[in-house]
Design a protein around this motif. Sequence first.
Motif, mmCIF file in Angstrom:
data_model
loop_
_atom_site.group_PDB
_atom_site.id
_atom_site.type_symbol
_atom_site.label_atom_id
_atom_site.label_comp_id
_atom_site.label_asym_id
_atom_site.label_seq_id
_atom_site.Cartn_x
_atom_site.Cartn_y
_atom_site.Cartn_z
ATOM 1 N N ARG A 1 0.818 -1.207 0.000
ATOM 2 C CA ARG A 1 0.000 0.000 0.000
ATOM 3 C C ARG A 1 0.856 1.264 0.000
ATOM 4 N N PRO A 2 1.623 1.476 -1.052
ATOM 5 C CA PRO A 2 2.499 2.644 -1.136
ATOM 6 C C PRO A 2 1.702 3.932 -1.280
ATOM 7 N N LYS A 3 2.305 5.023 -0.819
ATOM 8 C CA LYS A 3 1.665 6.331 -0.971
ATOM 9 C C LYS A 3 2.589 7.277 -1.741
ATOM 10 N N ILE A 4 3.699 7.709 -1.102
ATOM 11 C CA ILE A 4 4.536 8.753 -1.715
ATOM 12 C C ILE A 4 5.965 8.225 -1.921
ATOM 13 N N ASP A 5 6.717 8.062 -0.827
ATOM 14 C CA ASP A 5 8.109 7.622 -0.944
ATOM 15 C C ASP A 5 8.234 6.284 -1.666
ATOM 16 N N ARG A 6 7.291 5.387 -1.416
ATOM 17 C CA ARG A 6 7.372 4.040 -2.001
ATOM 18 C C ARG A 6 6.908 3.997 -3.457
ATOM 19 N N PRO B 1 10.777 3.907 -6.452
ATOM 20 C CA PRO B 1 10.779 3.077 -7.661
ATOM 21 C C PRO B 1 10.856 3.890 -8.954
ATOM 22 N N TRP B 2 10.195 5.048 -8.989
ATOM 23 C CA TRP B 2 10.321 5.894 -10.182
ATOM 24 C C TRP B 2 11.781 6.286 -10.399
ATOM 25 N N LEU B 3 12.449 6.731 -9.343
ATOM 26 C CA LEU B 3 13.853 7.139 -9.473
ATOM 27 C C LEU B 3 14.714 5.976 -9.940
ATOM 28 N N ILE B 4 14.499 4.799 -9.378
ATOM 29 C CA ILE B 4 15.285 3.622 -9.757
ATOM 30 C C ILE B 4 15.041 3.263 -11.216
ATOM 31 N N ARG B 5 13.777 3.229 -11.619
ATOM 32 C CA ARG B 5 13.468 2.868 -13.006
ATOM 33 C C ARG B 5 14.030 3.868 -14.006
ATOM 34 N N ARG B 6 14.017 5.137 -13.668
ATOM 35 C CA ARG B 6 14.430 6.164 -14.620
ATOM 36 C C ARG B 6 15.934 6.446 -14.598
ATOM 37 N N PHE B 7 16.625 6.171 -13.470
ATOM 38 C CA PHE B 7 18.021 6.600 -13.361
ATOM 39 C C PHE B 7 18.990 5.506 -12.915
ATOM 40 N N SER C 1 -1.201 11.667 -4.741
ATOM 41 C CA SER C 1 -0.759 10.364 -4.240
ATOM 42 C C SER C 1 -1.864 9.661 -3.465
ATOM 43 N N LEU C 2 -2.544 10.394 -2.610
ATOM 44 C CA LEU C 2 -3.636 9.798 -1.848
ATOM 45 C C LEU C 2 -4.794 9.432 -2.767
ATOM 46 N N GLY C 3 -5.025 10.243 -3.794
ATOM 47 C CA GLY C 3 -6.049 9.895 -4.763
ATOM 48 C C GLY C 3 -5.734 8.601 -5.488
ATOM 49 N N LEU C 4 -4.479 8.428 -5.906
ATOM 50 C CA LEU C 4 -4.084 7.184 -6.576
ATOM 51 C C LEU C 4 -4.259 5.989 -5.662
ATOM 52 N N SER C 5 -3.941 6.159 -4.387
ATOM 53 C CA SER C 5 -4.063 5.032 -3.461
ATOM 54 C C SER C 5 -5.513 4.614 -3.278
ATOM 55 N N ARG C 6 -6.456 5.544 -3.513
ATOM 56 C CA ARG C 6 -7.875 5.190 -3.448
ATOM 57 C C ARG C 6 -8.364 4.590 -4.764
ATOM 58 N N MET C 7 -7.710 4.931 -5.837
ATOM 59 C CA MET C 7 -8.137 4.451 -7.148
ATOM 60 C C MET C 7 -7.706 3.015 -7.413
ATOM 61 N N TYR C 8 -6.575 2.602 -6.836
ATOM 62 C CA TYR C 8 -6.006 1.294 -7.162
ATOM 63 C C TYR C 8 -5.902 0.427 -5.909
ATOM 64 N N SER C 9 -6.405 -0.785 -6.001
ATOM 65 C CA SER C 9 -6.224 -1.755 -4.919
ATOM 66 C C SER C 9 -4.997 -2.627 -5.156
ATOM 67 N N ASP C 10 -4.523 -2.657 -6.385
ATOM 68 C CA ASP C 10 -3.329 -3.425 -6.731
ATOM 69 C C ASP C 10 -2.113 -2.502 -6.690
ATOM 70 N N ASP C 11 -1.125 -2.847 -5.873
ATOM 71 C CA ASP C 11 0.029 -1.973 -5.680
ATOM 72 C C ASP C 11 0.837 -1.768 -6.960
ATOM 73 N N ALA D 1 0.772 3.759 -12.516
ATOM 74 C CA ALA D 1 0.116 5.060 -12.619
ATOM 75 C C ALA D 1 0.968 6.144 -11.973
ATOM 76 N N GLY D 2 1.605 5.816 -10.856
ATOM 77 C CA GLY D 2 2.449 6.780 -10.166
ATOM 78 C C GLY D 2 3.695 7.142 -10.949
ATOM 79 N N ILE D 3 4.211 6.198 -11.727
ATOM 80 C CA ILE D 3 5.371 6.486 -12.571
ATOM 81 C C ILE D 3 5.060 7.659 -13.496
ATOM 82 N N LEU D 4 3.882 7.659 -14.092
ATOM 83 C CA LEU D 4 3.483 8.758 -14.980
ATOM 84 C C LEU D 4 3.386 10.070 -14.204
#
Length: 274
Positions: free
Chosen positions: A127-132, A136-142, A227-237, A243-246
């Motif tokens: 159940r990631p919100k912000i840092d989590r 992963p975005w930073l790792i994937r991109r850099f 971030s909180l909106g995304l966490s309500r939209m998706y039950s699958d992490d 979605a958070g990557i975008l």
Amino acid sequence: MPSPTTISIDKLARLIGTPHCPALIDVRNDEDFALDPRLVPGSLRRPYQDVQIWHSAISQTSAVVICQSGKKLSEGCAAWLRQLGLPAESLEGGIEAWFAAGLPAVPANKVPPRDATGRTVWVTRARPKIDRIACPWLIRRFVDPAAAFLFVAPQEVAGVAERFHATPFDVEGVFWSHRGDTCSFDTMVEEFGLASDPLLRLATIVRGADTARLDLAPEAAGLLAASLGLSRMYSDDLAQLEAGILLYDAFYRWCRDATDETHNWPNVRQGAAQ
């Protein structure tokens, strides 16, 4: 006049961190690599002599090949990749030119061990919100475009990390986590040698949203809300991560290219009635 088979360091620097960055392949030999074991962000080391074997593992639609000085090793590998059907260029001046320009470079010893498929594997709380999502975005991109992320029950992070050879992050008592009043994203930006102005600006926004200090940056409140909106939209992490990557792609491009731009509609013409 630029060579048709090369890409400049300035052009490559603009591509790194974006969704359309080519595969970055470091083909320095061991002797050259030992002189300065840092990597262009997002690059993966491959043996130049095995290009006909590892080319099929490249999932991107193009590649940039990097050697010590941008000569025979990168030119030869790029030519082979083109022969095998993958558009490829050699980095002009090689990694020597990259270092000389003072551009970010990732210390190879900070990149976790890779699994049998060549990916780094990371584990954190479900159940990631912000840092989590930011990390992963930073790792994937850099760091590692192919990185895998495991989201598990908080009490199982350490056990999963041990049994599945994964690197834990954003939990207490591990290397890749909060330090003092900074968050895990700050730690990764620093430790991976990625402290550019845009990423430091983004780190401040992430820190403000992740640690309830919305006064650190005006944009922190917006990141928290999204971030909180995304966490309500998706039950699958993992779906939420994609979605958070975008979302972080957009924040990064704002930090890099658009901080001076404003939007004012409708524009009131001088002398018009108000």
